[in-house]
Motif scaffolding. Structure first.
Motif, mmCIF file in Angstrom:
data_model
loop_
_atom_site.group_PDB
_atom_site.id
_atom_site.type_symbol
_atom_site.label_atom_id
_atom_site.label_comp_id
_atom_site.label_asym_id
_atom_site.label_seq_id
_atom_site.Cartn_x
_atom_site.Cartn_y
_atom_site.Cartn_z
ATOM 1 N N GLY A 144 -5.897 -17.800 8.990
ATOM 2 C CA GLY A 144 -5.274 -17.181 10.221
ATOM 3 C C GLY A 144 -6.043 -16.916 11.605
ATOM 4 O O GLY A 144 -7.390 -16.801 11.233
ATOM 5 N N PRO A 145 -6.034 -16.357 11.938
ATOM 6 C CA PRO A 145 -6.294 -16.199 13.567
ATOM 7 C C PRO A 145 -7.076 -14.925 13.363
ATOM 8 O O PRO A 145 -6.562 -13.972 12.367
ATOM 9 C CB PRO A 145 -5.421 -16.263 14.731
ATOM 10 C CG PRO A 145 -4.087 -16.276 14.063
ATOM 11 C CD PRO A 145 -4.325 -16.610 13.190
ATOM 12 N N ALA A 146 -8.332 -14.214 14.474
ATOM 13 C CA ALA A 146 -8.355 -12.849 14.294
ATOM 14 C C ALA A 146 -7.728 -11.791 14.848
ATOM 15 O O ALA A 146 -6.783 -12.605 15.372
ATOM 16 C CB ALA A 146 -9.643 -13.390 15.548
ATOM 17 N N GLY A 147 -7.871 -10.864 13.788
ATOM 18 C CA GLY A 147 -6.437 -9.703 14.342
ATOM 19 C C GLY A 147 -5.843 -10.065 13.874
ATOM 20 O O GLY A 147 -4.643 -9.049 13.693
ATOM 21 N N ILE A 197 -15.391 -29.547 12.260
ATOM 22 C CA ILE A 197 -15.649 -28.753 11.361
ATOM 23 C C ILE A 197 -15.069 -27.940 10.651
ATOM 24 O O ILE A 197 -14.912 -26.840 11.412
ATOM 25 C CB ILE A 197 -17.071 -28.744 10.557
ATOM 26 C CG1 ILE A 197 -17.803 -30.127 10.817
ATOM 27 C CG2 ILE A 197 -17.257 -29.417 9.076
ATOM 28 C CD1 ILE A 197 -19.485 -29.679 11.518
ATOM 29 N N ALA A 198 -14.279 -28.379 9.253
ATOM 30 C CA ALA A 198 -12.730 -27.765 9.064
ATOM 31 C C ALA A 198 -12.320 -26.696 9.555
ATOM 32 O O ALA A 198 -12.361 -25.366 10.127
ATOM 33 C CB ALA A 198 -13.725 -25.961 7.814
ATOM 34 N N PRO A 199 -11.399 -26.534 10.935
ATOM 35 C CA PRO A 199 -10.731 -25.498 12.039
ATOM 36 C C PRO A 199 -10.235 -25.245 11.795
ATOM 37 O O PRO A 199 -9.495 -25.533 10.640
ATOM 38 C CB PRO A 199 -10.159 -26.733 13.130
ATOM 39 C CG PRO A 199 -10.243 -28.543 12.139
ATOM 40 C CD PRO A 199 -11.330 -28.382 11.338
ATOM 41 N N LEU A 200 -10.019 -23.686 11.867
ATOM 42 C CA LEU A 200 -8.285 -23.148 11.694
ATOM 43 C C LEU A 200 -7.626 -23.804 12.003
ATOM 44 O O LEU A 200 -7.057 -24.330 12.432
ATOM 45 C CB LEU A 200 -8.545 -21.398 12.289
ATOM 46 C CG LEU A 200 -7.194 -20.815 12.056
ATOM 47 C CD1 LEU A 200 -6.863 -20.465 10.871
ATOM 48 C CD2 LEU A 200 -6.953 -19.517 12.970
ATOM 49 N N LYS A 201 -6.174 -24.139 10.730
ATOM 50 C CA LYS A 201 -5.558 -24.444 11.347
ATOM 51 C C LYS A 201 -4.493 -24.693 9.721
ATOM 52 O O LYS A 201 -4.899 -23.874 8.708
ATOM 53 C CB LYS A 201 -5.463 -26.373 11.280
ATOM 54 C CG LYS A 201 -5.433 -27.184 10.020
ATOM 55 C CD LYS A 201 -5.303 -28.808 10.719
ATOM 56 C CE LYS A 201 -5.660 -29.320 9.535
ATOM 57 N NZ LYS A 201 -6.741 -30.843 9.578
#
Ligand code: DC
Length: 220
Positions: free
Chosen positions: A9-12, A187-191
């Motif tokens: 998941g995203p930051a925070g 490369i390996a993006p957050l999803k």
């Protein structure tokens, strides 16, 4: 066979707090993969390695050794033998880690280490690409998110508690920038992995999210 839970998941979004609690409840080890990227970023910053200089990055990566150890159930990160767990928590290191983690060489260096840990232990592993790349066969995958304003507010309160003087607007802008970079890298993006369960923590307490994740484990 070891059991693995991937939390991306995203930051925070509260990944580390929640992942730690889930791991403690289940008797698993908690692996904070962001700390590995942060340790490399810390080294690059200290040695003034330019992320734009491919050769410099490759040469530095040959020297860097990152390892993890667990003391009283707490993860400690070592950079060439030195415990850097505290130093790497600074905001600016998170931003450099986000930039450094877009580099193929950096990701490759850390991949087998993460997989080996999950092969030899029951883990709750958090990061950005755990469910999609590192552990595509994880037993349970969670994509944990929260509204950006909520994430910024939480980070702001954390920094206030630490005695710092944060600026909410700056924190929100930083988080947005980091999300965009982590989600749009090649490369390996957050999803969210196709088989990950989406959990939105915007209006839920930490304990509620922990209980929810434990119930998913029991349902499996
Ligand atoms: O979770 P964190 O804020 O400590 O992570 C710092 C950065 O490291 C994040 O912005 C992107 C990168 N990262 C990554 O690319 N893949 C992971 N599995 C974990 C972190």
């Amino acid at each position: 066979m070891s059991y693995s839970i991937a939390i991306d998941g995203p930051a925070g979004a509260g990944k580390s707090t929640i992942a730690k609690k889930v791991a403690t409840k289940l008797g698993f080890i908690y692996v904070d993969t962001g700390a590995l990227y942060r340790a490399i970023a810390y080294d690059f910053m200290k040695n003034k390695t330019s992320l734009l200089d491919k050769e410099a990055v490759e040469n530095r990566l040959k020297i860097i050794e990152v390892s993890l150890a667990y003391k009283e159930n707490q993860q400690h990160v070592f950079l060439n033998g030195k415990d850097v767990s505290k130093e790497i928590r600074q905001e600016k290191i998170g931003n450099v880690a986000s930039k450094a983690s877009a580099l193929k060489e950096v990701r490759e260096k850390l991949l087998s280490m993460q997989r080996d840990l999950a092969n030899s232990h029951d883990v709750v592993m958090d990061g950005r690409d755990i469910g999609t790349q590192v552990l595509p066969n994880a037993d349970l995958k969670i994509y944990l998110t929260a509204a950006v304003a909520v994430r910024a507010k939480r980070r702001y309160s954390e920094l206030l508690e630490k005695g710092e003087t944060p600026d909410l607007a700056v924190i929100e802008a930083d988080i947005k920038e980091r999300d965009l970079r982590d989600m749009s890298r090649e490369i390996a993006p957050l999803k969210q992995a196709q088989d990950a369960i989406l959990v939105d923590s915007s209006n839920a307490s930490i304990e509620e999210v922990v209980a929810q994740i434990i119930s998913f484990v029991k349902e499996k």
